[in-house]
Write a protein that holds these residues in place. Structure first.
Motif, mmCIF file in Angstrom:
data_model
loop_
_atom_site.group_PDB
_atom_site.id
_atom_site.type_symbol
_atom_site.label_atom_id
_atom_site.label_comp_id
_atom_site.label_asym_id
_atom_site.label_seq_id
_atom_site.Cartn_x
_atom_site.Cartn_y
_atom_site.Cartn_z
ATOM 1 N N ASP A 170 -15.065 25.752 40.768
ATOM 2 C CA ASP A 170 -16.576 25.476 41.116
ATOM 3 C C ASP A 170 -17.535 25.696 40.034
ATOM 4 O O ASP A 170 -17.473 26.803 39.324
ATOM 5 N N ARG B 193 -13.458 24.065 51.197
ATOM 6 C CA ARG B 193 -14.510 23.637 51.009
ATOM 7 C C ARG B 193 -14.050 22.271 50.620
ATOM 8 O O ARG B 193 -13.366 22.063 49.775
ATOM 9 N N GLN C 154 -15.218 17.760 49.764
ATOM 10 C CA GLN C 154 -16.549 16.975 49.241
ATOM 11 C C GLN C 154 -15.669 15.660 49.060
ATOM 12 O O GLN C 154 -14.491 15.333 48.887
#
Length: 115
Positions: A77, A108, A110
Motif C-alpha cells: 500500500d 482489500r 481493486q
C-alpha cells in the motif's frame, strides 16, 4: 552468402517471436485511484511501479505467474508502506488485484483497467 541471409532471417523471426510472447499482465494499468501503474518483467517476476499520481515512482509489488491468468506475490500500500500477500486475476482488459493479512482474514481488492 545464402547461409548468411538464412541466418539473419531466422534471427529476425526469433526476435519477433520473443516480442509477441510478452505476458498478458505486462503493460500500463489505470488503478481505482486514477493513477497509472506499470507492470514489467524483472528477474523472473513482474514488478509493479506507480508512474503517475501522489506516489509516482514507488514500486508497489512483485508478482509471479501462478498459471493461466493468475498471479501471486507481494503488494504494498503506497500510502502506509505496508506489504501484504497479493494476488491478481487477469480477465481481458481488467486486472483484479487483492492483498490480504492475517492469513487471508482481512483482504482489500481493486480492479485495474488496461490503458
Amino acid at each position: 552468402m545464402m547461409l548468411g541471409k538464412l541466418f539473419l532471417s531466422s534471427a529476425a523471426l526469433l526476435l519477433a517471436g520473443g516480442v509477441a510472447m510478452a505476458d498478458p499482465i505486462e503493460g500500463n494499468w489505470k488503478t481505482e485511484s486514477g493513477a497509472t501503474a506499470q507492470i514489467v518483467p524483472c528477474g523472473g517476476s513482474y514488478c509493479i511501479t506507480l508512474k503517475t499520481g501522489q506516489h509516482a515512482g514507488k514500486k508497489i509489488g512483485t508478482f509471479q505467474s501462478a498459471g493461466g491468468s493468475q498471479y501471486k506475490g507481494k503488494i504494498t500500500d503506497p500510502a502506509n508502506d505496508k506489504t501484504y500477500s497479493g494476488k491478481g486475476t487477469l480477465s481481458g482488459n481488467s486486472l483484479k488485484m487483492g492483498g490480504c493479512v492475517l492469513g487471508g482474514l482481512i483482504c482489500r481488492n481493486q480492479t485495474w483497467s488496461r490503458i
